[in-house]
Write a protein that holds these residues in place. Sequence first.
Motif, short mmCIF file in Angstrom:
data_model
loop_
_atom_site.label_atom_id
_atom_site.label_comp_id
_atom_site.label_asym_id
_atom_site.label_seq_id
_atom_site.Cartn_x
_atom_site.Cartn_y
_atom_site.Cartn_z
N ILE A 135 23.01 4.65 -27.64
CA ILE A 135 23.39 5.95 -27.09
C ILE A 135 22.35 6.41 -26.07
N MET A 136 21.08 6.21 -26.43
CA MET A 136 19.98 6.62 -25.56
C MET A 136 20.06 5.90 -24.22
N SER A 137 20.23 4.63 -24.31
CA SER A 137 20.26 3.84 -23.07
C SER A 137 21.46 4.22 -22.22
N LYS A 138 22.51 4.54 -22.90
CA LYS A 138 23.72 4.90 -22.18
C LYS A 138 23.54 6.21 -21.43
N ASN A 139 22.84 7.21 -22.12
CA ASN A 139 22.68 8.53 -21.51
C ASN A 139 21.28 8.76 -20.95
N SER A 140 20.53 7.70 -20.72
CA SER A 140 19.14 7.84 -20.30
C SER A 140 19.03 8.54 -18.93
N HIS A 141 19.96 8.32 -18.08
CA HIS A 141 19.89 8.95 -16.76
C HIS A 141 20.06 10.46 -16.84
N ASP A 142 20.70 10.95 -17.91
CA ASP A 142 20.81 12.39 -18.10
C ASP A 142 19.50 12.99 -18.63
N ILE A 143 18.85 12.25 -19.49
CA ILE A 143 17.61 12.73 -20.12
C ILE A 143 16.50 12.89 -19.09
N LEU A 144 16.37 11.92 -18.21
CA LEU A 144 15.33 11.99 -17.18
C LEU A 144 15.90 12.64 -15.93
N ASN A 145 15.57 13.94 -15.74
CA ASN A 145 16.00 14.62 -14.53
C ASN A 145 14.97 14.36 -13.44
N VAL A 146 15.34 13.52 -12.51
CA VAL A 146 14.37 13.05 -11.51
C VAL A 146 13.85 14.21 -10.66
N GLN A 147 14.76 15.09 -10.27
CA GLN A 147 14.41 16.24 -9.42
C GLN A 147 13.32 17.09 -10.09
N LYS A 148 13.60 17.35 -11.36
CA LYS A 148 12.71 18.20 -12.14
C LYS A 148 11.34 17.53 -12.28
N ALA A 149 11.38 16.24 -12.56
CA ALA A 149 10.14 15.50 -12.77
C ALA A 149 9.28 15.52 -11.51
N VAL A 150 9.96 15.35 -10.38
CA VAL A 150 9.24 15.33 -9.10
C VAL A 150 8.58 16.69 -8.86
N THR A 151 9.32 17.73 -9.09
CA THR A 151 8.80 19.09 -8.89
C THR A 151 7.58 19.34 -9.76
N MET A 152 7.74 18.96 -11.02
CA MET A 152 6.65 19.16 -11.96
C MET A 152 5.40 18.43 -11.49
N HIS A 153 5.65 17.26 -11.03
CA HIS A 153 4.55 16.42 -10.58
C HIS A 153 3.81 17.06 -9.39
N THR A 154 4.57 17.54 -8.42
CA THR A 154 3.94 18.15 -7.23
C THR A 154 3.20 19.42 -7.60
N VAL A 155 3.79 20.19 -8.48
CA VAL A 155 3.15 21.45 -8.91
C VAL A 155 1.83 21.16 -9.58
N LYS A 156 1.83 20.19 -10.44
CA LYS A 156 0.63 19.83 -11.17
C LYS A 156 -0.47 19.40 -10.21
N LYS A 157 -0.04 18.62 -9.23
CA LYS A 157 -0.97 18.09 -8.24
C LYS A 157 -1.64 19.24 -7.48
N GLU A 158 -0.79 20.20 -7.07
CA GLU A 158 -1.28 21.35 -6.31
C GLU A 158 -2.27 22.17 -7.12
N LYS A 159 -1.94 22.35 -8.34
CA LYS A 159 -2.76 23.13 -9.25
C LYS A 159 -4.14 22.50 -9.36
N LYS A 160 -4.12 21.23 -9.49
CA LYS A 160 -5.37 20.47 -9.64
C LYS A 160 -6.23 20.66 -8.39
N ARG A 161 -5.56 20.52 -7.23
CA ARG A 161 -6.27 20.62 -5.97
C ARG A 161 -6.88 22.02 -5.82
N ARG A 162 -6.06 23.01 -6.18
CA ARG A 162 -6.49 24.40 -6.04
C ARG A 162 -7.69 24.69 -6.92
#
Lengths: 337, 314
Positions: free
Chosen positions: A269-296
């Motif tokens: 089931i997991m493998s079948k719905n894995s693309h729903d679990i990992l929201n790429v857009q969200k992950a990217v945003t989170m990643h950039t925000v974290k990066k910015e925070k660190k820099r700041r």
Amino acid sequence: MEVEKQHNFDVDLGNLMAFDSTHTFPSQPPLSREELIKQSLLKGTHLVQAIADALFTLPSTEDVDGPLVNLPQPLTKLPREKHLPKPKPPTKWEVFAKKKGIQKRKKDKIVYDEQTGTWKRRYGYDRANDEDAVPIIEAKPTDDPAGDPFAKRKENKKQRVEKQEKNRLQNLKEAAKFGALPSHIQLAATSLPITGTQAAPKKVTKDELGNVAGLAATATASGGKFDKKLPGEKPAQHKGKYRKFLPVVEGTGMGSLEREQTEKILNKIMSKNSHDILNVQKAVTMHTVKKEKKRRSENGNASATDKRSDKKSDKNFKTQKKSFKKGNFKKGKAKGK
Amino acid sequence: MLEIKTAKSRKGKRELEKRAPKLVESGKKTLILHGTKTSAVLNAVLAQIYHLKKNYAVKFSRKNDNVKPFEAGGETSLEFFSLKTDCSIFVYGSHSKKRPDNLVLGRTYDHHIYDLVEVGVENFKPMEFFSYDKKLAPMEGSKPFIVFIGEGFEAVEELKHLKEVLLDLLRGEVAENLNLAGVDRAYVCAAVSPNRVLFTHCALRLKKSGTIVPRMELVEVGPSMDFVVRRHRPPNESLRKEAMKTSREKPKKKEKNVKKDELQGKIGNIYIPDQKIGEMAIPNKSKGVKRERREAKRKHGSDENASKRKKEDS
């Protein structure tokens, strides 16, 4: 062809038969059976003698077993046993060949084989110029590189055989329509017609009968479990799967099977719905925000301003929170800065 | 799709070919059977008819309850038997209060009933009843002389019909050639009254007469019986017309191993079987010539050689 009429009787030499149509037995006074027999034997002797007269004067040929005579055709016509053999209707090819004027030719049994340079049979095993036995097929520029030429050759041969079989059946069907099938062939639809029935009933095989009986048995409430079986009757076939339950208690061997099973299903089931679990857009945003925070935070450390940075960081935290909701807000903020 | 059924074995194929319709037919086989009830007389009659027609007859020994040739629907299984046994004449015996010792003689065309004659058997005398010189006893399957006496066979419709059926039943194999030495039996049928026919089977005694034609003498050998005609069903006119069809042309036999040459004329191949000189019978087979002895000697000799070789090796 000898008919002797001078003594008031007919002789049919083909059947070795004589018939006296003039003799009458006296009905008055009634004769006893012995006398009748005697009289008929006497008359019979005459007639037999007449047959013999005709028979023994026929031209004969000497044989070891005795003189042989050639009997003439029977005069008394008797009905046939079966109908006259019917002529076979021409096959489709024969019709075509006649139309085109194609003549049958005799072909030699043995022909020259180009490959080996020997003489071989035209057909059959180890035949001459056998295209199917060529081990290497040269590729042509027009050939499809993906196709297998050997498989294609095999397929072609198969198709030709099938076509011929179809034609043969068609011609047999046509012959059957005229009632001129070869004697050793029967088409199943016309086999053994018996008076009173239109066609021979289709034979049901043993297996089929057994299956029908099994199906009927399941109609009872118990699914045929408690039905009385006839001698030789098989139990009804169970169609479908049996449910199996594994032990829930954890352990090794059988005990671990249940866990494995559930894990397997979960993984599936997991493998079948894995693309729903990992929201790429969200992950990217989170990643950039974290990066910015660190820099700041690094920038803040370098200037060592406490109050402003505190305020900013506070604000930043706020934007960060908001940024989860709206991407463009963060963009505007970045511009302002 | 149609299913094709072919003979699975060569033997089966030959059998089917034998049964196929032929241009010139060689003779009819007779099926002899009886109904649910028979009498001792009828059993004997059927057995003796079978005896007379041996090799050209099939006799069923069980009761047949659904064979009623004259009734509608009663001919189905009879036609089936005719198809199975490839017989086209049948003799069916039944015995009832209304028709005691009843014999139905009938023919089939294409395994369908063609015609029927029903006769009652009276005054039956079996073969065992007659005493005669056994040298005269007719050979099995010899072609008989058949003699019909009496105007009844021409004047009375039933008897005319019976005559034809009897001729078909008795005439035996249809032959082109006849061996005169094999002439040894005659059937005599006499119509003594419009519904009664005397039937007897006689042996022929050929006596010298000084000419080529021997003087014939009839010796009654039995069986002998009276046929009392009961019911009859003549053939359907259209069916009769079809059954009487004959072909002009004779079946051609394939000429094998014969060639025609322009210069040499007719050339035939003759195959001579192997002479098998080894198996030739020698008048005096002395002990030394015998095969076993020779072989034993050879075997023994080879053994000796082997042992010698062994010795050399060691």
